[in-house]
Motif scaffolding. Structure first.
Motif, PDB file in Angstrom:
ATOM      1  N   LYS A 383      21.067  -7.086  42.114  1.00 32.53           N
ATOM      2  CA  LYS A 383      19.639  -6.825  42.278  1.00 32.53           C
ATOM      3  C   LYS A 383      19.321  -6.428  43.712  1.00 32.53           C
ATOM      4  N   ASN A 384      19.881  -7.126  44.684  1.00 34.72           N
ATOM      5  CA  ASN A 384      19.604  -6.815  46.083  1.00 34.72           C
ATOM      6  C   ASN A 384      20.136  -5.433  46.452  1.00 34.72           C
ATOM      7  N   TYR A 385      21.263  -5.039  45.849  1.00 30.62           N
ATOM      8  CA  TYR A 385      21.814  -3.702  46.107  1.00 30.62           C
ATOM      9  C   TYR A 385      20.845  -2.619  45.639  1.00 30.62           C
ATOM     10  N   HIS A 386      20.331  -2.782  44.415  1.00 25.90           N
ATOM     11  CA  HIS A 386      19.425  -1.765  43.870  1.00 25.90           C
ATOM     12  C   HIS A 386      18.113  -1.735  44.658  1.00 25.90           C
ATOM     13  N   MET A 387      17.618  -2.902  45.075  1.00 25.11           N
ATOM     14  CA  MET A 387      16.380  -2.928  45.846  1.00 25.11           C
ATOM     15  C   MET A 387      16.567  -2.261  47.204  1.00 25.11           C
ATOM     16  N   ARG A 388      17.675  -2.510  47.864  1.00 28.04           N
ATOM     17  CA  ARG A 388      17.928  -1.875  49.160  1.00 28.04           C
ATOM     18  C   ARG A 388      18.127  -0.365  48.992  1.00 28.04           C
ATOM     19  N   ARG A 389      18.691   0.016  47.850  1.00 26.66           N
ATOM     20  CA  ARG A 389      18.838   1.450  47.570  1.00 26.66           C
ATOM     21  C   ARG A 389      17.467   2.109  47.417  1.00 26.66           C
ATOM     22  N   LEU A 390      16.540   1.372  46.763  1.00 25.73           N
ATOM     23  CA  LEU A 390      15.187   1.899  46.635  1.00 25.73           C
ATOM     24  C   LEU A 390      14.551   2.108  48.013  1.00 25.73           C
ATOM     25  N   LEU A 391      14.762   1.152  48.936  1.00 25.68           N
ATOM     26  CA  LEU A 391      14.159   1.242  50.256  1.00 25.68           C
ATOM     27  C   LEU A 391      14.739   2.389  51.073  1.00 25.68           C
ATOM     28  N   LEU A 392      15.993   2.764  50.797  1.00 23.14           N
ATOM     29  CA  LEU A 392      16.661   3.768  51.622  1.00 23.14           C
ATOM     30  C   LEU A 392      16.707   5.150  50.959  1.00 23.14           C
ATOM     31  N   ASP A 393      16.856   5.176  49.622  1.00 21.96           N
ATOM     32  CA  ASP A 393      17.090   6.467  48.942  1.00 21.96           C
ATOM     33  C   ASP A 393      16.212   6.626  47.715  1.00 21.96           C
ATOM     34  N   SER A 394      14.963   6.139  47.744  1.00 21.38           N
ATOM     35  CA  SER A 394      14.128   6.219  46.539  1.00 21.38           C
ATOM     36  C   SER A 394      13.863   7.653  46.117  1.00 21.38           C
ATOM     37  N   SER A 395      13.821   8.574  47.057  1.00 24.34           N
ATOM     38  CA  SER A 395      13.524   9.963  46.714  1.00 24.34           C
ATOM     39  C   SER A 395      14.666  10.621  45.946  1.00 24.34           C
ATOM     40  N   LEU A 396      15.872  10.040  46.005  1.00 19.71           N
ATOM     41  CA  LEU A 396      17.025  10.624  45.315  1.00 19.71           C
ATOM     42  C   LEU A 396      17.157  10.126  43.884  1.00 19.71           C
ATOM     43  N   LEU A 397      16.350   9.136  43.493  1.00 16.82           N
ATOM     44  CA  LEU A 397      16.443   8.586  42.137  1.00 16.82           C
ATOM     45  C   LEU A 397      15.619   9.412  41.174  1.00 16.82           C
ATOM     46  N   SER A 398      16.192   9.651  39.996  1.00 18.57           N
ATOM     47  CA  SER A 398      15.436  10.312  38.933  1.00 18.57           C
ATOM     48  C   SER A 398      14.561   9.286  38.237  1.00 18.57           C
ATOM     49  N   ALA A 399      13.653   9.764  37.403  1.00 18.72           N
ATOM     50  CA  ALA A 399      12.761   8.862  36.677  1.00 18.72           C
ATOM     51  C   ALA A 399      13.547   7.947  35.745  1.00 18.72           C
ATOM     52  N   ASP A 400      14.603   8.469  35.121  1.00 18.64           N
ATOM     53  CA  ASP A 400      15.413   7.633  34.215  1.00 18.64           C
ATOM     54  C   ASP A 400      16.146   6.557  34.996  1.00 18.64           C
ATOM     55  N   GLU A 401      16.690   6.924  36.174  1.00 17.96           N
ATOM     56  CA  GLU A 401      17.383   5.934  36.998  1.00 17.96           C
ATOM     57  C   GLU A 401      16.412   4.851  37.483  1.00 17.96           C
ATOM     58  N   TRP A 402      15.201   5.260  37.813  1.00 14.88           N
ATOM     59  CA  TRP A 402      14.165   4.307  38.238  1.00 14.88           C
ATOM     60  C   TRP A 402      13.848   3.310  37.133  1.00 14.88           C
ATOM     61  N   ALA A 512       3.904  -6.277  58.980  1.00 14.29           N
ATOM     62  CA  ALA A 512       3.446  -4.897  59.134  1.00 14.29           C
ATOM     63  C   ALA A 512       3.448  -4.243  57.761  1.00 14.29           C
ATOM     64  N   ILE A 513       2.355  -3.576  57.405  1.00 15.97           N
ATOM     65  CA  ILE A 513       2.251  -2.946  56.092  1.00 15.97           C
ATOM     66  C   ILE A 513       2.157  -1.440  56.260  1.00 15.97           C
ATOM     67  N   SER A 514       2.586  -0.738  55.212  1.00 16.62           N
ATOM     68  CA  SER A 514       2.672   0.724  55.281  1.00 16.62           C
ATOM     69  C   SER A 514       1.393   1.399  54.839  1.00 16.62           C
ATOM     70  N   GLY A 515       0.537   0.685  54.104  1.00 17.02           N
ATOM     71  CA  GLY A 515      -0.594   1.319  53.439  1.00 17.02           C
ATOM     72  C   GLY A 515      -0.196   1.680  52.020  1.00 17.02           C
ATOM     73  N   THR A 516      -1.150   1.813  51.141  1.00 13.16           N
ATOM     74  CA  THR A 516      -0.854   2.076  49.728  1.00 13.16           C
ATOM     75  C   THR A 516      -0.417   3.531  49.527  1.00 13.16           C
ATOM     76  N   PHE A 517       0.408   3.731  48.485  1.00 16.61           N
ATOM     77  CA  PHE A 517       0.898   5.080  48.164  1.00 16.61           C
ATOM     78  C   PHE A 517       1.201   5.140  46.673  1.00 16.61           C
ATOM     79  N   GLU A 518       1.305   6.338  46.140  1.00 16.53           N
ATOM     80  CA  GLU A 518       1.598   6.568  44.736  1.00 16.53           C
ATOM     81  C   GLU A 518       3.025   7.087  44.594  1.00 16.53           C
ATOM     82  N   GLY A 519       3.695   6.686  43.503  1.00 12.48           N
ATOM     83  CA  GLY A 519       5.014   7.226  43.182  1.00 12.48           C
ATOM     84  C   GLY A 519       6.143   6.470  43.831  1.00 12.48           C
ATOM     85  N   TYR A 520       7.141   6.112  43.013  1.00 13.91           N
ATOM     86  CA  TYR A 520       8.283   5.353  43.534  1.00 13.91           C
ATOM     87  C   TYR A 520       9.090   6.172  44.524  1.00 13.91           C
ATOM     88  N   GLU A 521       8.974   7.563  44.450  1.00 16.57           N
ATOM     89  CA  GLU A 521       9.763   8.405  45.349  1.00 16.57           C
ATOM     90  C   GLU A 521       9.412   8.170  46.818  1.00 16.57           C
TER      91      GLU A 521
END
Length: 778
Positions: A383-402, A512-521
């Motif tokens: 689980k921690n691996y996939h979460m860290r992958r989301l933080l670093l490479d979320s734009s590379l994930l397809s919708a199915d992978e997400w 520190a917060i980033s502000g709200t955003f749309e889309g997992y990418e």
């Protein structure tokens, strides 16, 4: 014998049996003690209430009688038919007035007698039992004698009169009214109403008959503690101890009625007394404690017999119940033993059956726990691996992978709505890491994650935490609408997380917060933005909640222009050793730098450090003695600080150290100069022309500078110091050498004898000749 062996082998059964028996015994003892105590307390309370009511009735009766007597006395005193007896009555007046007294006496059943003493003619007129029947009447004579005394008796009060001499007895109570209110009693007429004591005896008998009349006693005492009248004198204990007990109890409380028990003469009594409204009297009742609680003591014997019978029955019942309770344990042991025959590690220990079951359970639980821990660890790593992958490479994930990532890891993320990334840092992390073991750091990380998730998910949001194994945690919040109100609500939730962690773990968090955003990418981009925002904790300090809006102005300052005037001001303050100028320049520089982008802030801080280092190096090049300061690690120490306030304090302390070094260096330089001046004077003071100019020429300095520095250090001029050295040397020659005064004067550098004598006498109070003469006479 076989039964005992059976119980010995079944230790748990024996423990159950003993436990039930002990509990029954404890319950029986406790209940019987409580029952006896409550019964005793209740009986004493009932006795107290009964005594209170009866004594209050006596008090009311006596008060009522006192009121009747007062009214009767006033009536008789005002009666015009009786008034002549108090003045100068004629024979007919005496007859009529005496008859009127007799009628008044007969009409009152509680009157013992009535006496009128005429102070003008010294005669007494009576009605009732004090009348002269034949011969003398001693009680009457003694009462008249009291009335004739110079000191008046108490007026309009019941006064006990004991003329018969009996102990604790009263012949009658006298109620006296004088003709005037003066304290002196000179030929005054007096009206005296004497009251029968029998009426008071009857009231006291009511209390004495309430409980154990043959062993109890009721009596009235006055303010001094003396017994006035007693109903049963032989039952009164030692009077002094009783009086002291009543006085102690009376002083400790404010109520007029008191009820207590006390040991007197080795016997316990129940004592009650009431402060009456008449003459500060007290009515006292004393009863034997055993007589009051006689029924309770009889009940105690019956209770013991009942308890013993009940205990015998309870033992039989406990044996039956113990076997019933032990039956499931026995069945479980048979099942476990059948399994333990195949596992030598599960052999039954020497303890009881439950210890054996506990060992078996511990062994099985350990094996199961190890298996579950390994399973959870593997799942957590994944689980921690996939979460860290989301933080670093979320734009590379397809919708199915997400979708697959969420499903496989059971992530609590809302696919609909906006997201928010928050970076959570522990303040003073370097110190925290040094004082905390890896296991403790993992525990704190787990605790913060749980607190954050529970706080956020309790308000219709979804949250997952990521442990980056660095100096921060990441919160990924989902389910956020586009409304601004939800952004404000999330800020409050972040503050709540900070407060809870501080309250329970005393850890200060910066978020520190980033502000709200749309889309997992956009998760990775927002994580990077939140990290950038978190660097501005340098400006906002510990326990800060930093939003993009707070640092927007800093992020826009991409071009840095250095403040040349402030740089020069700081360098000038160091060179002139002006601490106020140094501190002002540092404060202004840091305030100026704080308005820029983080990268420029770091650059600006290093620039300030470089100014300090460069200026100190320039000072050391031009100084004989260099400043002993190690500034090589100052840049590193500045970058290690977490807040601008810490950096400011570090730089200000550095400026203070520079100031102290420069100040001490100047002082050392002055000390060297003063030592050189003194050494030159001590070597050349014999020269008659040696002066300040000579010292200045030798040291190649101006006379004014040398004179000023020497006076500041020694509080005297160079010339005065030369004379000081010369005169001390002359004193030494006078004590140790046989030179003439003139020779000594020339040896120490003086050419004028009058000057030498004048200076010597001013310093030592005598001339050189006188000093030598006195020294030789010793």
């Amino acid at each position: 014998m076989k039964v005992l062996e059976n119980y010995k082998s079944k230790k748990y059964l024996l423990r159950i049996l003993l436990s039930i028996s002990c509990i029954i015994v404890i319950i029986l003892l406790f209940s019987s003690t409580v029952l006896h105590y409550s019964s005793e307390t209740r009986v004493l309370h009932m006795q107290e209430e009964a005594n209170r009511k009866v004594m209050n009735q006596i008090n009311r009766n006596l008060s009522y009688m006192n009121e009747i007597i007062n009214n009767l006395a006033v009536t008789l005193y005002s009666d015009m038919e009786i008034a002549p007896l108090m003045l100068n009555p004629g024979d007919m007046d005496v007859i009529r007035s005496t008859q009127r007294l007799q009628k008044s006496y007969i009409s009152s059943s509680f009157l013992h007698s009535i006496l009128i003493y005429n102070g003008h003619n010294g005669k007494a007129y009576t009605a009732g039992q004090l009348s002269y029947s034949s011969g003398s009447n001693p009680p009457l004579d003694q009462l008249v004698h009291l009335l004739k005394s110079k000191e008046k008796q108490p007026r309009m009060e019941l006064i006990p009169m004991n003329f018969s001499g009996g102990a604790h007895s009263v012949d009658f109570f006298s109620y006296i009214m004088y003709e005037s209110y003066y304290d002196d009693n000179e030929n005054e007429s007096v009206l005296v109403l004497n009251i029968k004591p029998q009426w008071i005896f009857d009231n006291l008998k009511i209390v004495n008959d309430f409980a154990a009349p043959q062993q109890s006693s009721v009596f009235i005492i006055d303010e001094a503690g003396q017994i006035i009248i007693s109903g049963n004198q032989e039952n009164i204990p030692e009077l002094n101890l009783l009086r002291q007990s009543i006085a102690d109890k009376n002083d400790s409380g404010q109520e007029s009625f008191s009820f207590f028990s006390r040991q007197i003469d080795g016997k316990k009594y129940v004592i009650s007394f009431l402060n009456m409204g008449i003459n500060h009297w007290k009515v006292v009742s004393i009863q034997p404690y055993n007589a009051v609680l006689g029924g309770i003591y009889e009940m105690r014997v019956t209770s013991v017999l009942v308890i013993l019978c009940f205990f015998a029955l309870s033992i039989a019942a406990s044996i039956f119940i113990s076997h019933k309770l032990y039956r499931p344990v026995d069945t479980m042991l048979k099942q476990i033993r059948s399994h333990s025959e195949q596992d030598d590690s599960l052999a039954q220990p020497e303890q009881d059956e439950l210890a054996y079951v506990s060992n078996v359970y511990s062994s099985m639980a350990k094996k199961l726990g190890d298996a579950l821990y390994e399973q959870n660890r593997q799942r957590g790593i994944t689980k921690n691996y996939h979460m860290r992958r989301l933080l670093l490479d979320s734009s590379l994930l397809s919708a199915d992978e997400w979708m697959e990532c969420i499903r496989q890891n059971g992530l609590r993320l809302d696919l609909q709505g906006g997201f928010l990334v928050a970076v959570v840092k522990i303040d003073d992390y370097r110190k925290f890491a040094e004082n905390t073991s890896p296991r403790e750091k993992a525990m704190y990380s787990f605790a913060i994650s749980n607190i954050a998730e529970e706080t956020i998910t309790a308000h219709s949001f979804q949250c997952e935490t990521v442990d980056t194994r660095n100096d921060h945690l990441v919160l990924l919040v989902s389910g956020i609408s586009a409304e601004n109100a939800q952004g404000a609500e999330l800020s409050k939730l972040m503050e709540t997380i900070q407060e809870i962690v501080w309250r329970y773990y005393k850890l200060s968090l910066s978020i520190a917060i980033s502000g709200t955003f749309e889309g997992y990418e956009n998760i990775a981009l927002s994580y990077s933005r939140a990290l950038q925002v978190s660097t501005y904790k340098l400006l906002f300090g510990r326990k800060a909640l930093i939003t993009p809006e707070l640092v927007a102005s800093n992020m826009e300052q991409l071009e840095y222009i250095g403040p040349a005037e402030l740089d020069k001001k700081l360098a000038e303050g160091i060179k002139t050793n002006d601490p106020a100028l140094m501190e002002s320049a540092v404060g202004q520089l840091l305030h100026y730098i704080s308005a820029y982008h983080y990268d420029h802030i770091v650059h600006g801080l290093l620039h300030v450090v470089d100014i300090i280092k460069t200026t100190v190096r320039e000072l050391n090049k031009n100084r004989v003695t260099t400043l002993r300061m190690d500034l090589s690690t100052l840049s590193q120490r500045v970058l290690e600080q977490e807040t601008m306030a810490d950096i400011l304090e570090l730089l200000l302390q550095t400026c203070r150290d520079i100031h102290d070094q420069l100040k001490h260096s100047e002082q050392d330089k002055n000390d060297v100069l003063i030592d050189a001046i003194k050494e030159a004077i001590e070597l050349n003071y014999t020269d008659m022309g040696y002066s300040l100019q000579s010292v200045a020429s030798m040291l190649r300095m101006t006379p004014a500078y040398i004179g000023r520095m020497f006076r500041q250090s020694e509080m005297m001029s160079v010339g005065e110091y030369i004379n000081e050295v010369r005169l001390n040397s002359a004193l030494h020659y006078l004590e140790t050498k046989s030179y003439s005064i003139k020779e000594i004067m020339e040896l120490v550098g003086y050419s004028n004898e009058s000057t030498f004598f004048k200076l010597f006498k001013k310093k030592f109070g005598v001339t050189p000749k006188e000093y030598r003469l006195k020294n030789n006479m010793k």
